[in-house]
Design a protein around this motif. Structure first.
Motif, PDB file in Angstrom:
ATOM      1  N   THR A  64       0.847  -1.204   0.000  1.00 57.15           N
ATOM      2  CA  THR A  64       0.000   0.000   0.000  1.00 57.15           C
ATOM      3  C   THR A  64       0.878   1.249   0.000  1.00 57.15           C
ATOM      4  N   GLY A  65       0.259   2.389  -0.271  1.00 59.65           N
ATOM      5  CA  GLY A  65       0.985   3.650  -0.250  1.00 59.65           C
ATOM      6  C   GLY A  65       0.114   4.788  -0.732  1.00 59.65           C
ATOM      7  N   HIS A  66       0.736   5.927  -1.040  1.00 55.50           N
ATOM      8  CA  HIS A  66      -0.004   7.086  -1.532  1.00 55.50           C
ATOM      9  C   HIS A  66       0.862   7.844  -2.544  1.00 55.50           C
ATOM     10  N   HIS A  67       0.229   8.765  -3.250  1.00 59.35           N
ATOM     11  CA  HIS A  67       0.895   9.484  -4.334  1.00 59.35           C
ATOM     12  C   HIS A  67       1.660  10.723  -3.853  1.00 59.35           C
ATOM     13  N   HIS A  68       2.664  11.078  -4.653  1.00 58.77           N
ATOM     14  CA  HIS A  68       3.428  12.314  -4.463  1.00 58.77           C
ATOM     15  C   HIS A  68       3.702  12.911  -5.841  1.00 58.77           C
ATOM     16  N   LEU A  69       3.776  14.225  -5.917  1.00 58.50           N
ATOM     17  CA  LEU A  69       4.135  14.904  -7.160  1.00 58.50           C
ATOM     18  C   LEU A  69       5.434  15.676  -6.961  1.00 58.50           C
ATOM     19  N   VAL A  70       6.400  15.388  -7.826  1.00 59.44           N
ATOM     20  CA  VAL A  70       7.680  16.102  -7.802  1.00 59.44           C
ATOM     21  C   VAL A  70       7.683  17.063  -9.003  1.00 59.44           C
ATOM     22  N   ILE A  71       7.849  18.349  -8.726  1.00 56.52           N
ATOM     23  CA  ILE A  71       7.786  19.373  -9.776  1.00 56.52           C
ATOM     24  C   ILE A  71       9.202  19.770 -10.198  1.00 56.52           C
ATOM     25  N   ASP A  72       9.492  19.566 -11.465  1.00 56.42           N
ATOM     26  CA  ASP A  72      10.802  19.925 -12.033  1.00 56.42           C
ATOM     27  C   ASP A  72      11.956  19.323 -11.235  1.00 56.42           C
ATOM     28  N   GLY A  73      11.806  18.072 -10.867  1.00 54.53           N
ATOM     29  CA  GLY A  73      12.870  17.390 -10.130  1.00 54.53           C
ATOM     30  C   GLY A  73      14.047  17.038 -11.026  1.00 54.53           C
ATOM     31  N   PRO A  74      15.213  16.758 -10.445  1.00 56.84           N
ATOM     32  CA  PRO A  74      16.413  16.449 -11.222  1.00 56.84           C
ATOM     33  C   PRO A  74      16.407  15.049 -11.841  1.00 56.84           C
ATOM     34  N   LYS A  75      15.574  14.147 -11.298  1.00 61.46           N
ATOM     35  CA  LYS A  75      15.529  12.762 -11.785  1.00 61.46           C
ATOM     36  C   LYS A  75      14.106  12.380 -12.201  1.00 61.46           C
ATOM     37  N   ALA A  76      14.029  11.256 -12.913  1.00 57.84           N
ATOM     38  CA  ALA A  76      12.724  10.763 -13.365  1.00 57.84           C
ATOM     39  C   ALA A  76      12.013   9.959 -12.277  1.00 57.84           C
ATOM     40  N   PHE A  77      12.697   9.714 -11.160  1.00 54.28           N
ATOM     41  CA  PHE A  77      12.078   8.991 -10.042  1.00 54.28           C
ATOM     42  C   PHE A  77      12.918   9.226  -8.790  1.00 54.28           C
ATOM     43  N   VAL A  78      12.302   8.976  -7.641  1.00 57.92           N
ATOM     44  CA  VAL A  78      13.011   9.063  -6.367  1.00 57.92           C
ATOM     45  C   VAL A  78      13.543   7.670  -6.061  1.00 57.92           C
ATOM     46  N   PRO A  79      14.828   7.512  -5.760  1.00 59.65           N
ATOM     47  CA  PRO A  79      15.398   6.188  -5.505  1.00 59.65           C
ATOM     48  C   PRO A  79      14.611   5.424  -4.442  1.00 59.65           C
ATOM     49  N   PRO A  80      14.496   4.104  -4.584  1.00 59.20           N
ATOM     50  CA  PRO A  80      13.720   3.306  -3.624  1.00 59.20           C
ATOM     51  C   PRO A  80      14.270   3.424  -2.198  1.00 59.20           C
ATOM     52  N   GLY A  81      13.339   3.600  -1.259  1.00 56.54           N
ATOM     53  CA  GLY A  81      13.713   3.714   0.150  1.00 56.54           C
ATOM     54  C   GLY A  81      14.033   5.125   0.593  1.00 56.54           C
ATOM     55  N   GLU A  82      14.218   6.025  -0.353  1.00 53.38           N
ATOM     56  CA  GLU A  82      14.543   7.417  -0.002  1.00 53.38           C
ATOM     57  C   GLU A  82      13.275   8.167   0.379  1.00 53.38           C
ATOM     58  N   ALA A  83      13.325   8.908   1.488  1.00 53.03           N
ATOM     59  CA  ALA A  83      12.157   9.667   1.943  1.00 53.03           C
ATOM     60  C   ALA A  83      11.950  10.902   1.054  1.00 53.03           C
ATOM     61  N   ILE A  84      10.714  11.127   0.692  1.00 60.59           N
ATOM     62  CA  ILE A  84      10.375  12.278  -0.155  1.00 60.59           C
ATOM     63  C   ILE A  84      10.228  13.506   0.750  1.00 60.59           C
ATOM     64  N   PRO A  85      10.962  14.557   0.476  1.00 62.91           N
ATOM     65  CA  PRO A  85      10.924  15.741   1.362  1.00 62.91           C
ATOM     66  C   PRO A  85       9.605  16.503   1.266  1.00 62.91           C
ATOM     67  N   GLU A 101       9.886   1.707 -10.491  1.00 64.05           N
ATOM     68  CA  GLU A 101       8.734   0.907 -10.907  1.00 64.05           C
ATOM     69  C   GLU A 101       7.422   1.635 -10.649  1.00 64.05           C
ATOM     70  N   PHE A 102       7.398   2.434  -9.594  1.00 69.80           N
ATOM     71  CA  PHE A 102       6.184   3.167  -9.240  1.00 69.80           C
ATOM     72  C   PHE A 102       6.371   4.666  -9.472  1.00 69.80           C
ATOM     73  N   ALA A 103       6.936   5.021 -10.602  1.00 70.30           N
ATOM     74  CA  ALA A 103       7.130   6.439 -10.944  1.00 70.30           C
ATOM     75  C   ALA A 103       6.766   6.659 -12.403  1.00 70.30           C
ATOM     76  N   LYS A 104       6.239   7.841 -12.687  1.00 67.95           N
ATOM     77  CA  LYS A 104       5.902   8.211 -14.063  1.00 67.95           C
ATOM     78  C   LYS A 104       6.179   9.705 -14.242  1.00 67.95           C
ATOM     79  N   THR A 105       6.987  10.033 -15.253  1.00 70.67           N
ATOM     80  CA  THR A 105       7.342  11.423 -15.506  1.00 70.67           C
ATOM     81  C   THR A 105       6.789  11.873 -16.851  1.00 70.67           C
ATOM     82  N   VAL A 106       6.155  13.051 -16.854  1.00 70.34           N
ATOM     83  CA  VAL A 106       5.673  13.656 -18.098  1.00 70.34           C
ATOM     84  C   VAL A 106       6.121  15.109 -18.131  1.00 70.34           C
ATOM     85  N   THR A 107       6.217  15.636 -19.325  1.00 72.90           N
ATOM     86  CA  THR A 107       6.517  17.058 -19.505  1.00 72.90           C
ATOM     87  C   THR A 107       5.257  17.731 -20.054  1.00 72.90           C
ATOM     88  N   VAL A 108       4.854  18.839 -19.425  1.00 76.00           N
ATOM     89  CA  VAL A 108       3.665  19.556 -19.882  1.00 76.00           C
ATOM     90  C   VAL A 108       4.034  20.994 -20.258  1.00 76.00           C
TER      91      VAL A 108
END
Length: 210
Positions: A136-157, A198-205
């Motif tokens: 289980t888990g929940h969603h997060h949005l990273v705006i203009d982040g340096p990577k296409a995903f947050v490494p596994p196990g790393e806490a999202i600030p 695996e649980f990340a998706k990046t798009v450019t708008v």
């Protein structure tokens, strides 16, 4: 006695002539040697014919060859079908683990204020307050982040470029400045620890001015 002798001689001559005719036919068409006597070909059907089967055999070399070809073709078809059924993937295979935006795709143009909708497959949504639960888990949005995903196990600030949807929301509104922006949807556990690529998706708008 003379009459009897003459009759016997005639019968032997007819038999010899018939034999010569038969040998000549075989020499012309070897397949004729396989033709069975009429008494055998015309014998009554066996009881097996009642169930859709027949007990007669091919009456010529050509029929024998055709019968062998039919058997081999049927066997090959059966083997191919068995291989196909064996190779078929199981119908109960689980959904692929992923997240994605359901109302926007890479390269889309959106207004400055826009509601983005989120989806997840493989895992279930759960509020952060419910605590750690496997799968289980929940969603997060990273705006203009340096990577296409947050490494596994790393806490999202917690900051202006990392939006948390800890109540298990399936959508969130963002107000962005006009121009091009990179958005990464990242799924994480109740402690906001990332589940990785695996649980990340990046798009450019492309955000257009109002």
């Amino acid at each position: 006695t003379t009459t009897t002798t003459t009759t016997t001689a005639k019968l032997k001559m007819k038999s010899s002539v018939a034999m010569l005719i038969g040998l000549a036919a075989v020499a012309i068409d070897p397949a004729a040697a396989f033709i069975r006597p009429a008494s055998i070909r015309s014998r009554p059907a066996s009881p097996l014919s009642m169930s859709g089967h027949t007990d007669h055999e091919p009456t010529s070399a050509l029929e024998q060859r055709n019968s062998r070809r039919h058997f081999l073709g049927t066997s090959a078809a059966a083997a191919a079908m068995a291989a196909t059924l064996t190779a078929a993937p199981p119908a109960y295979a689980g959904a692929k683990n992923s997240v994605y935006f359901s109302n926007v795709k890479d390269g889309d143009t959106v207004p400055t204020k826009f509601t983005y909708k989120f989806e997840v497959t493989g895992y279930e949504l759960s509020p952060a307050a419910a605590g750690l639960k496997e799968g289980t888990g929940h969603h997060h949005l990273v705006i203009d982040g340096p990577k296409a995903f947050v490494p596994p196990g790393e806490a999202i600030p917690f900051d202006d470029t990392h939006k948390h949807f800890g109540k298990a929301q399936t959508e969130g509104e963002l107000e962005l400045a006009p121009g091009k922006h990179k958005l990464t949807l990242q799924f994480a556990n109740a402690n906001h620890q990332s589940y990785g690529k695996e649980f990340a998706k990046t798009v450019t708008v492309n955000v257009k001015a109002d």
